[in-house]
Scaffold this active site. Structure first.
Site, PDB file in Angstrom:
ATOM      1  N   GLY A  13      88.411  18.619   1.158  1.00 32.86           N
ATOM      2  CA  GLY A  13      87.715  19.577   1.657  1.00 32.86           C
ATOM      3  C   GLY A  13      87.707  19.516   3.171  1.00 32.86           C
ATOM      4  CD  GLN A  14      85.852  23.353   7.822  1.00 31.05           C
ATOM      5  OE1 GLN A  14      84.819  23.599   6.953  1.00 31.05           O
ATOM      6  NE2 GLN A  14      86.107  23.539   8.964  1.00 31.05           N
ATOM      7  CG  ASP A  36      89.057  17.173  -3.696  1.00 28.41           C
ATOM      8  OD1 ASP A  36      88.481  17.465  -2.511  1.00 28.41           O
ATOM      9  OD2 ASP A  36      88.938  18.109  -4.552  1.00 28.41           O
ATOM     10  CG  ASN A  51      85.457  18.533 -13.030  1.00 29.46           C
ATOM     11  OD1 ASN A  51      84.377  18.795 -12.272  1.00 29.46           O
ATOM     12  ND2 ASN A  51      85.816  19.393 -13.856  1.00 29.46           N
ATOM     13  CE1 TYR A 141      77.336  26.042   0.152  1.00 30.73           C
ATOM     14  CE2 TYR A 141      77.002  27.687   1.981  1.00 30.73           C
ATOM     15  CZ  TYR A 141      77.176  26.416   1.361  1.00 30.73           C
ATOM     16  OH  TYR A 141      77.517  25.509   2.422  1.00 30.73           O
ATOM     17  CE  LYS A 145      75.282  23.130  -0.143  1.00 32.59           C
ATOM     18  NZ  LYS A 145      75.740  21.898  -0.654  1.00 32.59           N
ATOM     19  CB  ILE A 171      81.988  22.680  10.097  1.00 32.25           C
ATOM     20  CG1 ILE A 171      80.595  22.223   9.624  1.00 32.25           C
ATOM     21  CG2 ILE A 171      82.785  21.285  10.946  1.00 32.25           C
ATOM     22  CD1 ILE A 171      79.484  21.759  10.698  1.00 32.25           C
TER      23      ILE A 171
HETATM   24  C1  AKB Z   1      79.999  28.990   4.749  1.00 32.33           C
HETATM   25  O1  AKB Z   1      80.511  29.778   5.744  1.00 32.33           O
HETATM   26  O2  AKB Z   1      79.692  29.072   3.861  1.00 32.33           O
HETATM   27  C2  AKB Z   1      79.617  27.601   5.127  1.00 32.33           C
HETATM   28  C3  AKB Z   1      78.308  27.255   5.657  1.00 32.33           C
HETATM   29  C4  AKB Z   1      77.659  27.819   6.842  1.00 32.33           C
HETATM   30  O3  AKB Z   1      77.851  26.643   4.830  1.00 32.33           O
HETATM   31  N1  AKB Z   1      80.564  27.386   6.189  1.00 32.33           N
END
Ligand code: AKB
Length: 312
Positions: A13-14, A36, A51, A141, A145, A171
């Site tokens: 990933g990034q 990965d 996975n 998301y 988190k 990032i």
């Molecule tokens: C996103 O844009 O979803 C991510 C983040 C800010 O966690 N880059």
């Protein structure tokens, strides 16, 4: 060289791609296992296809390589997650539980689990958002988190698992592309500029978001993981700040070096996500506890990004 054995989940990933190399510099190629979903190319050390939803496969890899630190970077990000919320929730949470459980059962030394500015929602202070702020995120998301941060804190308090975390802003790096985030425009814009193409931005010109240049993000992550445990007062996740800018400001920064660069705006569903996030972040807890200091501002980052992209 340090002798811990590290597993990185999401090494393609990034952030994972760059962090893998940085960890190999510190721990030695053979002590950092990059994993990965798909096979990884061009690696200087061991790799695994994993996975992270498969707890048994994770355990087998941890045993095989005598892993005692895990960096769990795999996640479905903000924009992609909104397309299928239950799928995103399942991936983000099941993979985290697999990691936390293996860390508890096998008494691993440390776990790294990134969180995000996505934990904040409209009810939070928009400017200089504090460390301890109301967390009512508007994306799946962000919800995952917030839950993940609390589970990290729970495993630390209840079982003594040394989980460490930062809330990454957007990032930006030249080494790898982001995927599925709301801040992705801030990487893509540099690729368009270097190819002398006009860039159509999916956010409004005045959308201010917190951002961080990759070298600062990697250094900060390593510094947090190296910090003495007794210095860490935050066991959910640390706010982390570098700079804050709008699409128009980054375009202006690019124009200082490439005067013909052109940007236009066509906001889509990601605008609402960005509008719910902070414009700037108060990272004084990270500064106090483990001496966090970012080095790059917008113009310094632009110069470095364009320099490296021009060479690729
Ligand atoms: C996103 O844009 O979803 C991510 C983040 C800010 O966690 N880059």
């Amino acid at each position: 060289m340090k002798q811990d054995n590290i597993l990185i989940i999401g090494a393609g990933g990034q952030i994972g791609a760059v962090l893998t190399e940085a960890l190999r510099d510190v721990y030695g190629d053979d002590h950092v296992v990059a994993s990965d979903l798909k096979p990884l190319d061009n690696q200087s050390g061991p790799t695994e296809v994993l996975n992270a939803l498969d707890g048994e496969a994770l355990e087998a890899i941890v045993k095989k390589w005598r892993i005692n630190q895990i960096y769990h970077l795999a996640a479905i990000l903000s924009a992609t997650g909104e397309k299928d919320p239950m799928w995103a929730w399942n991936i983000n949470m099941t993979s985290l539980f697999n990691v936390l459980e293996i860390a508890r059962q096998r008494s691993l030394n440390k776990v790294y689990y990134p969180s995000s500015i996505a934990v904040f929602g409209q009810e939070a202070h928009h400017q200089n958002t504090p460390q301890y702020e109301v967390l009512i995120p508007e994306t799946v998301y962000g919800i995952s988190k917030v839950a993940g941060e609390n589970w990290a804190n729970y495993y630390y308090r209840r079982y003594g698992v040394d989980v460490r975390s930062v809330r990454y802003p957007g990032i930006i790096g030249y080494q790898s592309m982001p995927g599925g985030g709301t801040t992705d425009y801030a990487v893509e814009i540099y690729h368009y500029a270097i190819q002398q193409k006009n860039f159509e931005c999916f956010l409004r010109a005045d959308t201010r978001l917190p951002m961080l240049y990759m070298p600062d993000a990697i250094r900060g992550t390593l510094e947090l993981m190296e910090a003495p445990a007794n210095r860490l007062s935050v066991r959910t996740s640390y706010n982390l700040a570098g700079m804050s800018f709008t699409p128009e400001e980054v375009a202006e920064s690019i124009r200082k070096l490439m005067p013909n660069f052109k940007i236009s705006y066509k906001p889509d569903f990601r605008q609402a996500i960005a509008d719910s996030w902070p414009a700037s972040i108060d990272d004084s807890a990270a500064r106090h506890d483990w001496n966090w200091r970012p080095e790059y501002d917008l113009d310094a980052m632009t110069k470095d990004m364009l320099h490296h992209l021009a060479m690729t």
